[in-house]
Design a protein around this motif. Structure first.
Motif, PDB file in Angstrom:
ATOM      1  N   THR A 260      32.900 -10.363 -99.664  1.00 28.37           N
ATOM      2  CA  THR A 260      34.047 -11.255 -99.046  1.00 28.37           C
ATOM      3  C   THR A 260      33.840 -11.638 -97.644  1.00 28.37           C
ATOM      4  OG1 THR A 260      35.804 -10.797-100.470  1.00 28.37           O
ATOM      5  CG2 THR A 260      36.379 -11.956 -98.705  1.00 28.37           C
ATOM      6  N   ALA A 261      33.469 -10.627 -96.875  1.00 21.49           N
ATOM      7  CA  ALA A 261      32.991 -10.540 -95.525  1.00 21.49           C
ATOM      8  C   ALA A 261      31.947 -11.359 -95.193  1.00 21.49           C
ATOM      9  CB  ALA A 261      33.124  -9.460 -94.753  1.00 21.49           C
ATOM     10  N   VAL A 262      30.794 -11.123 -95.911  1.00 21.22           N
ATOM     11  CA  VAL A 262      29.634 -11.786 -95.690  1.00 21.22           C
ATOM     12  C   VAL A 262      29.171 -12.820 -96.680  1.00 21.22           C
ATOM     13  CG1 VAL A 262      28.732  -9.460 -94.735  1.00 21.22           C
ATOM     14  CG2 VAL A 262      28.386  -9.858 -97.316  1.00 21.22           C
ATOM     15  N   ALA A 263      30.159 -13.375 -97.562  1.00 21.86           N
ATOM     16  CA  ALA A 263      30.032 -14.295 -98.488  1.00 21.86           C
ATOM     17  C   ALA A 263      29.121 -15.752 -97.891  1.00 21.86           C
ATOM     18  CB  ALA A 263      30.996 -15.037 -99.176  1.00 21.86           C
ATOM     19  N   PRO A 264      29.511 -16.173 -96.547  1.00 22.02           N
ATOM     20  CA  PRO A 264      28.592 -17.205 -96.170  1.00 22.02           C
ATOM     21  C   PRO A 264      27.270 -17.063 -96.028  1.00 22.02           C
ATOM     22  CG  PRO A 264      30.797 -17.336 -94.996  1.00 22.02           C
ATOM     23  CD  PRO A 264      30.735 -15.929 -95.981  1.00 22.02           C
ATOM     24  N   GLN A 265      27.053 -15.847 -95.353  1.00 21.71           N
ATOM     25  CA  GLN A 265      25.579 -15.391 -94.965  1.00 21.71           C
ATOM     26  C   GLN A 265      24.700 -15.231 -96.417  1.00 21.71           C
ATOM     27  OE1 GLN A 265      28.363 -14.068 -93.867  1.00 21.71           O
ATOM     28  NE2 GLN A 265      28.010 -14.544 -91.524  1.00 21.71           N
ATOM     29  N   VAL A 266      25.435 -14.606 -97.486  1.00 18.61           N
ATOM     30  CA  VAL A 266      24.593 -14.524 -98.597  1.00 18.61           C
ATOM     31  C   VAL A 266      24.587 -15.641 -99.343  1.00 18.61           C
ATOM     32  CG1 VAL A 266      25.120 -13.035-100.863  1.00 18.61           C
ATOM     33  CG2 VAL A 266      25.499 -12.053 -98.633  1.00 18.61           C
ATOM     34  N   SER A 267      25.678 -16.452 -99.232  1.00 17.59           N
ATOM     35  CA  SER A 267      25.431 -17.869-100.042  1.00 17.59           C
ATOM     36  C   SER A 267      24.158 -18.531 -99.263  1.00 17.59           C
ATOM     37  CB  SER A 267      26.680 -18.504 -99.746  1.00 17.59           C
ATOM     38  OG  SER A 267      26.783 -19.702-100.397  1.00 17.59           O
ATOM     39  N   ASP A 268      24.007 -18.486 -98.041  1.00 16.78           N
ATOM     40  CA  ASP A 268      22.976 -19.271 -97.353  1.00 16.78           C
ATOM     41  C   ASP A 268      21.509 -18.518 -97.660  1.00 16.78           C
ATOM     42  OD1 ASP A 268      24.606 -20.902 -96.435  1.00 16.78           O
ATOM     43  OD2 ASP A 268      24.769 -20.129 -94.492  1.00 16.78           O
ATOM     44  N   ALA A 269      21.569 -17.345 -97.858  1.00 11.43           N
ATOM     45  CA  ALA A 269      20.246 -16.432 -97.984  1.00 11.43           C
ATOM     46  C   ALA A 269      19.828 -16.797 -99.387  1.00 11.43           C
ATOM     47  CB  ALA A 269      20.637 -15.256 -97.608  1.00 11.43           C
ATOM     48  N   TYR A 270      20.742 -17.026-100.418  1.00 16.76           N
ATOM     49  CA  TYR A 270      20.248 -16.906-101.811  1.00 16.76           C
ATOM     50  C   TYR A 270      20.635 -18.177-102.583  1.00 16.76           C
ATOM     51  CZ  TYR A 270      19.384 -12.064-101.153  1.00 16.76           C
ATOM     52  OH  TYR A 270      18.998 -10.812-100.535  1.00 16.76           O
TER      53      TYR A 270
ATOM     54  N   ASN B  79      17.247  -7.612-101.530  1.00 18.82           N
ATOM     55  CA  ASN B  79      16.066  -8.414-101.052  1.00 18.82           C
ATOM     56  C   ASN B  79      14.831  -8.983-102.192  1.00 18.82           C
ATOM     57  OD1 ASN B  79      16.850  -8.463 -98.543  1.00 18.82           O
ATOM     58  ND2 ASN B  79      15.743  -6.628 -97.995  1.00 18.82           N
ATOM     59  N   GLN B  80      15.106  -8.257-103.320  1.00 23.77           N
ATOM     60  CA  GLN B  80      14.224  -8.822-104.430  1.00 23.77           C
ATOM     61  C   GLN B  80      14.826 -10.040-105.099  1.00 23.77           C
ATOM     62  OE1 GLN B  80      11.365  -7.264-104.910  1.00 23.77           O
ATOM     63  NE2 GLN B  80      11.897  -6.118-103.089  1.00 23.77           N
ATOM     64  N   GLY B  81      16.131 -10.234-104.713  1.00 25.06           N
ATOM     65  CA  GLY B  81      16.867 -11.401-105.527  1.00 25.06           C
ATOM     66  C   GLY B  81      18.187 -11.168-105.677  1.00 25.06           C
ATOM     67  N   PHE B  82      18.981 -12.089-105.822  1.00 26.28           N
ATOM     68  CA  PHE B  82      20.629 -12.201-106.220  1.00 26.28           C
ATOM     69  C   PHE B  82      20.724 -11.336-107.617  1.00 26.28           C
ATOM     70  CE2 PHE B  82      24.543 -13.734-107.140  1.00 26.28           C
ATOM     71  CZ  PHE B  82      25.427 -13.108-105.866  1.00 26.28           C
TER      72      PHE B  82
ATOM     73  N   PHE C 185      25.938   6.724-112.852  1.00 27.16           N
ATOM     74  CA  PHE C 185      25.929   5.431-112.801  1.00 27.16           C
ATOM     75  C   PHE C 185      26.298   4.629-111.712  1.00 27.16           C
ATOM     76  CE2 PHE C 185      26.167   6.058-117.654  1.00 27.16           C
ATOM     77  CZ  PHE C 185      24.972   5.299-118.070  1.00 27.16           C
ATOM     78  N   THR C 186      27.323   5.287-111.126  1.00 24.94           N
ATOM     79  CA  THR C 186      27.816   4.581-109.618  1.00 24.94           C
ATOM     80  C   THR C 186      26.668   4.714-108.751  1.00 24.94           C
ATOM     81  OG1 THR C 186      29.999   5.068-110.121  1.00 24.94           O
ATOM     82  CG2 THR C 186      29.403   4.538-107.891  1.00 24.94           C
ATOM     83  N   ALA C 187      25.846   5.856-108.631  1.00 20.53           N
ATOM     84  CA  ALA C 187      24.959   5.872-107.494  1.00 20.53           C
ATOM     85  C   ALA C 187      23.720   5.129-108.115  1.00 20.53           C
ATOM     86  CB  ALA C 187      24.405   7.431-107.877  1.00 20.53           C
ATOM     87  N   LEU C 188      23.257   5.169-109.600  1.00 24.57           N
ATOM     88  CA  LEU C 188      22.461   4.230-110.025  1.00 24.57           C
ATOM     89  C   LEU C 188      22.622   2.698-109.423  1.00 24.57           C
ATOM     90  CD1 LEU C 188      19.824   3.806-111.710  1.00 24.57           C
ATOM     91  CD2 LEU C 188      21.174   3.545-113.513  1.00 24.57           C
ATOM     92  N   GLY C 189      24.044   2.282-109.531  1.00 21.40           N
ATOM     93  CA  GLY C 189      24.115   0.992-109.419  1.00 21.40           C
ATOM     94  C   GLY C 189      24.063   0.617-107.918  1.00 21.40           C
ATOM     95  N   MET C 190      24.577   1.504-107.017  1.00 20.83           N
ATOM     96  CA  MET C 190      24.464   1.388-105.638  1.00 20.83           C
ATOM     97  C   MET C 190      22.801   1.389-105.024  1.00 20.83           C
ATOM     98  SD  MET C 190      27.336   0.582-104.725  1.00 20.83           S
ATOM     99  CE  MET C 190      28.691   0.601-105.676  1.00 20.83           C
ATOM    100  N   SER C 191      22.129   2.209-106.023  1.00 20.03           N
ATOM    101  CA  SER C 191      20.856   2.465-105.306  1.00 20.03           C
ATOM    102  C   SER C 191      19.971   0.888-105.896  1.00 20.03           C
ATOM    103  CB  SER C 191      20.022   3.434-106.041  1.00 20.03           C
ATOM    104  OG  SER C 191      20.656   4.617-105.977  1.00 20.03           O
ATOM    105  N   ILE C 192      20.398   0.328-106.986  1.00 20.24           N
ATOM    106  CA  ILE C 192      19.886  -0.973-107.250  1.00 20.24           C
ATOM    107  C   ILE C 192      20.299  -2.024-106.189  1.00 20.24           C
ATOM    108  CG2 ILE C 192      20.070  -2.553-109.111  1.00 20.24           C
ATOM    109  CD1 ILE C 192      19.991  -0.255-111.135  1.00 20.24           C
ATOM    110  N   LYS C 193      21.548  -2.083-105.960  1.00 19.52           N
ATOM    111  CA  LYS C 193      21.985  -3.192-105.078  1.00 19.52           C
ATOM    112  C   LYS C 193      21.553  -3.058-103.593  1.00 19.52           C
ATOM    113  CE  LYS C 193      26.518  -3.832-104.843  1.00 19.52           C
ATOM    114  NZ  LYS C 193      27.981  -3.572-104.946  1.00 19.52           N
ATOM    115  N   CYS C 194      20.852  -1.739-103.306  1.00 16.00           N
ATOM    116  CA  CYS C 194      20.110  -1.661-102.091  1.00 16.00           C
ATOM    117  C   CYS C 194      18.739  -2.532-102.102  1.00 16.00           C
ATOM    118  CB  CYS C 194      19.791  -0.401-101.778  1.00 16.00           C
ATOM    119  SG  CYS C 194      20.974   0.590-101.305  1.00 16.00           S
ATOM    120  N   LEU C 195      18.374  -3.100-103.272  1.00 15.89           N
ATOM    121  CA  LEU C 195      17.159  -3.843-103.475  1.00 15.89           C
ATOM    122  C   LEU C 195      17.504  -5.246-103.436  1.00 15.89           C
ATOM    123  CD1 LEU C 195      15.299  -1.650-106.386  1.00 15.89           C
ATOM    124  CD2 LEU C 195      14.849  -1.501-104.007  1.00 15.89           C
TER     125      LEU C 195
END
Length: 86
Positions: free
Chosen positions: A4-14, A70-73, A58-68
């Protein structure tokens, strides 16, 4: 939610609408509700320790994947799904 806080920036980037970015939090919440029942089953059958370990995995796996992100939304969506399962 984190997006929510970064939605405009993420919206522009992707090149995604703000609605899609903000709806990403619903993926987690929806899957959390659905997977509450299987997680309770795992806890009942295998015990609390193993149930917590599965959820943490599963939570750690999901958060690790979210760190990527930059590979795409889509990668972020996949990470959000795994985090919701956890």
């Amino acid at each position: 939610d984190i997006f929510t806080a970064v939605a405009p920036q993420v919206s522009d980037a992707y090149n995604k609408s703000g609605t899609i970015i903000n709806t990403l939090s619903l993926v987690y919440q929806g899957l959390f509700i659905v997977f509450t029942f299987p997680s309770n089953y795992i806890i009942d059958i295998y015990g609390c320790r193993k149930g917590v370990l599965v959820g943490t995995f599963f939570t750690a796996l999901g958060m690790s994947i979210k760190c990527l992100i930059n590979q795409g939304f889509g990668v972020c969506i996949i990470g959000q799904v795994f985090a919701g399962i956890g």
